[in-house]
Design a protein around this motif. Sequence first.
Motif, PDB file in Angstrom:
ATOM      1  N   THR A 193      45.743  15.191  16.742  1.00  0.00           N
ATOM      2  CA  THR A 193      45.062  14.689  17.929  1.00  0.00           C
ATOM      3  C   THR A 193      44.379  13.373  17.591  1.00  0.00           C
ATOM      4  O   THR A 193      44.208  13.027  16.418  1.00  0.00           O
ATOM      5  CB  THR A 193      43.993  15.680  18.441  1.00  0.00           C
ATOM      6  OG1 THR A 193      42.991  15.842  17.421  1.00  0.00           O
ATOM      7  CG2 THR A 193      44.599  17.028  18.766  1.00  0.00           C
TER       8      THR A 193
ATOM      9  N   ILE B 108      45.567  25.835  32.863  1.00  0.00           N
ATOM     10  CA  ILE B 108      46.085  24.762  32.012  1.00  0.00           C
ATOM     11  C   ILE B 108      47.576  24.603  32.295  1.00  0.00           C
ATOM     12  O   ILE B 108      48.321  25.577  32.336  1.00  0.00           O
ATOM     13  CB  ILE B 108      45.857  25.074  30.517  1.00  0.00           C
ATOM     14  CG1 ILE B 108      44.364  24.998  30.193  1.00  0.00           C
ATOM     15  CG2 ILE B 108      46.619  24.091  29.641  1.00  0.00           C
ATOM     16  CD1 ILE B 108      44.041  25.304  28.728  1.00  0.00           C
TER      17      ILE B 108
ATOM     18  N   LYS C 202      40.342  21.933  27.568  1.00  0.00           N
ATOM     19  CA  LYS C 202      41.741  22.349  27.667  1.00  0.00           C
ATOM     20  C   LYS C 202      42.498  22.057  26.378  1.00  0.00           C
ATOM     21  O   LYS C 202      43.325  22.859  25.937  1.00  0.00           O
ATOM     22  CB  LYS C 202      42.420  21.650  28.851  1.00  0.00           C
ATOM     23  CG  LYS C 202      42.437  20.138  28.755  1.00  0.00           C
ATOM     24  CD  LYS C 202      43.003  19.474  29.996  1.00  0.00           C
ATOM     25  CE  LYS C 202      42.991  17.944  29.859  1.00  0.00           C
ATOM     26  NZ  LYS C 202      43.515  17.272  31.051  1.00  0.00           N
ATOM     27  N   THR C 203      42.208  20.917  25.741  1.00  0.00           N
ATOM     28  CA  THR C 203      42.888  20.583  24.486  1.00  0.00           C
ATOM     29  C   THR C 203      42.430  21.507  23.368  1.00  0.00           C
ATOM     30  O   THR C 203      43.240  21.951  22.545  1.00  0.00           O
ATOM     31  CB  THR C 203      42.627  19.111  24.109  1.00  0.00           C
ATOM     32  OG1 THR C 203      43.082  18.268  25.169  1.00  0.00           O
ATOM     33  CG2 THR C 203      43.350  18.742  22.823  1.00  0.00           C
TER      34      THR C 203
ATOM     35  N   GLN D 296      37.417  16.522  21.753  1.00  0.00           N
ATOM     36  CA  GLN D 296      38.530  17.050  22.531  1.00  0.00           C
ATOM     37  C   GLN D 296      38.011  17.749  23.783  1.00  0.00           C
ATOM     38  O   GLN D 296      36.943  18.348  23.787  1.00  0.00           O
ATOM     39  CB  GLN D 296      39.351  18.023  21.683  1.00  0.00           C
ATOM     40  CG  GLN D 296      39.883  17.426  20.396  1.00  0.00           C
ATOM     41  CD  GLN D 296      40.738  16.198  20.632  1.00  0.00           C
ATOM     42  OE1 GLN D 296      41.512  16.140  21.590  1.00  0.00           O
ATOM     43  NE2 GLN D 296      40.601  15.204  19.769  1.00  0.00           N
ATOM     44  N   SER D 297      38.794  17.663  24.843  1.00  0.00           N
ATOM     45  CA  SER D 297      38.440  18.361  26.079  1.00  0.00           C
ATOM     46  C   SER D 297      38.579  19.866  25.879  1.00  0.00           C
ATOM     47  O   SER D 297      39.201  20.335  24.920  1.00  0.00           O
ATOM     48  CB  SER D 297      39.356  17.909  27.212  1.00  0.00           C
ATOM     49  OG  SER D 297      40.691  18.289  26.937  1.00  0.00           O
TER      50      SER D 297
ATOM     51  N   PRO E 279      50.764  22.955  30.701  1.00  0.00           N
ATOM     52  CA  PRO E 279      51.385  22.237  29.583  1.00  0.00           C
ATOM     53  C   PRO E 279      52.446  21.255  30.091  1.00  0.00           C
ATOM     54  O   PRO E 279      53.254  21.589  30.955  1.00  0.00           O
ATOM     55  CB  PRO E 279      52.025  23.349  28.746  1.00  0.00           C
ATOM     56  CG  PRO E 279      51.378  24.617  29.198  1.00  0.00           C
ATOM     57  CD  PRO E 279      51.058  24.397  30.642  1.00  0.00           C
TER      58      PRO E 279
ATOM     59  N   GLU F 298      46.197  19.277  32.925  1.00  0.00           N
ATOM     60  CA  GLU F 298      47.389  19.031  32.110  1.00  0.00           C
ATOM     61  C   GLU F 298      47.028  18.820  30.645  1.00  0.00           C
ATOM     62  O   GLU F 298      46.057  18.140  30.317  1.00  0.00           O
ATOM     63  CB  GLU F 298      48.150  17.807  32.622  1.00  0.00           C
ATOM     64  CG  GLU F 298      48.785  17.994  33.987  1.00  0.00           C
ATOM     65  CD  GLU F 298      49.617  16.794  34.406  1.00  0.00           C
ATOM     66  OE1 GLU F 298      49.492  15.727  33.751  1.00  0.00           O
ATOM     67  OE2 GLU F 298      50.389  16.913  35.377  1.00  0.00           O
ATOM     68  N   VAL F 299      47.833  19.424  29.761  1.00  0.00           N
ATOM     69  CA  VAL F 299      47.760  19.159  28.321  1.00  0.00           C
ATOM     70  C   VAL F 299      49.128  18.661  27.888  1.00  0.00           C
ATOM     71  O   VAL F 299      50.128  19.372  28.005  1.00  0.00           O
ATOM     72  CB  VAL F 299      47.381  20.421  27.520  1.00  0.00           C
ATOM     73  CG1 VAL F 299      47.456  20.140  26.025  1.00  0.00           C
ATOM     74  CG2 VAL F 299      45.977  20.880  27.888  1.00  0.00           C
ATOM     75  N   HIS F 300      49.171  17.431  27.405  1.00  0.00           N
ATOM     76  CA  HIS F 300      50.436  16.816  27.015  1.00  0.00           C
ATOM     77  C   HIS F 300      50.714  17.101  25.539  1.00  0.00           C
ATOM     78  O   HIS F 300      49.931  16.729  24.659  1.00  0.00           O
ATOM     79  CB  HIS F 300      50.382  15.308  27.272  1.00  0.00           C
ATOM     80  CG  HIS F 300      50.369  14.961  28.728  1.00  0.00           C
ATOM     81  ND1 HIS F 300      51.488  14.484  29.384  1.00  0.00           N
ATOM     82  CD2 HIS F 300      49.385  15.050  29.669  1.00  0.00           C
ATOM     83  CE1 HIS F 300      51.195  14.276  30.657  1.00  0.00           C
ATOM     84  NE2 HIS F 300      49.920  14.621  30.857  1.00  0.00           N
TER      85      HIS F 300
ATOM     86  N   ASP G 253      48.069  14.489  24.175  1.00  0.00           N
ATOM     87  CA  ASP G 253      46.867  15.198  23.735  1.00  0.00           C
ATOM     88  C   ASP G 253      47.047  15.803  22.343  1.00  0.00           C
ATOM     89  O   ASP G 253      46.148  15.717  21.502  1.00  0.00           O
ATOM     90  CB  ASP G 253      46.514  16.303  24.733  1.00  0.00           C
ATOM     91  CG  ASP G 253      46.147  15.750  26.100  1.00  0.00           C
ATOM     92  OD1 ASP G 253      45.229  14.922  26.168  1.00  0.00           O
ATOM     93  OD2 ASP G 253      46.808  16.124  27.089  1.00  0.00           O
TER      94      ASP G 253
ATOM     95  N   ALA H  70      44.241  24.786  23.737  1.00  0.00           N
ATOM     96  CA  ALA H  70      45.638  24.696  23.303  1.00  0.00           C
ATOM     97  C   ALA H  70      45.737  24.618  21.784  1.00  0.00           C
ATOM     98  O   ALA H  70      46.620  25.241  21.174  1.00  0.00           O
ATOM     99  CB  ALA H  70      46.297  23.480  23.941  1.00  0.00           C
TER     100      ALA H  70
END
Length: 299
Positions: free
Chosen positions: A270, A122, A278-279, A275-276, A124, A93-95, A141, A282
């Motif tokens: 951010t 991913i 996935k982040t 950052q991960s 969202p 998940e990317v918030h 995120d 994105a």
Amino acid sequence: MQDIKPLLVFAAVLEHGSMNAAAAALGMTPSAVSQHITRLESLHGVKLLNRSTRHLAPTDAGRALAVHCGRLRRTLADTQTALDNLKTEAAGEVHLAITSGIADTQMFQTALKRLQREYPNIRPVLHVGDRLLDLQQGGIDIAIRGGEHSLDNPDLIARHLVAWPWQICAAPDYLAQHPPITRPEQLHGHRWLHFLPVRITLRHGTESYLLDIADSMPCNQLATVRSLTAGGVGLSLQLEGEVRQYVRQGRLAVVLPEWSLPVVNLYAVTSYRVQSAKTEAALRVLQEAFAAASSETTE
């Protein structure tokens, strides 16, 4: 090397506000948390917390130590993220926190579709609202924010996405029912809607005019202000990128287009940390989508 666990426990107590809350977050007992704090105070001969039955607050020494303990926690978290990135693909998940105005733009929707297409692992998660969210406390995120205040918090990183000028907009049908607007002074004779009070400077060559609209209908959602404006309720201030499609489709018209209004910078914000994967993915997709849309308007 000295045991750093008491320092991390102390940081958790200050973050969560109580021994019990810190214990729950750390998966420990309140007694164990208290023992770590006592050990830290005894080892260094300094009182770190003022305790009572209902209140817990850091001493001056505790506040000074808290800065370093918080930094230590973030550094360890960044180290773990960096290690995870070495072995983990962009997944999970990317918030994303966005305003209601951004959600309806073509560039954000393009970024969202591209993210789903290129990174199917991913997921969202959208948080749509027009008030600022606390990224560090809210589990966000990435937040897309506008204005210079995006840079105020030293614990956040703001990556520039695009610069959009304000525009005065109205529905063509609304304008057709009123005499042509050729001067800023005439704007006071019209109905207005706003999310934020209308007080802005218009410029044309060497001429400037401070537009200050006292009688305007307030609305707590940006997208609703735009929809009501397109419905002919009145005039409003809109960001160029958020109404671009509305203008192209003839649903909105720009009033006094020869006059320039201030520009708002949009950022992808951010937390100040590693950052991960996935982040990072994105962020890259968002930056490229907004950059591509910006280049289209300048060609």
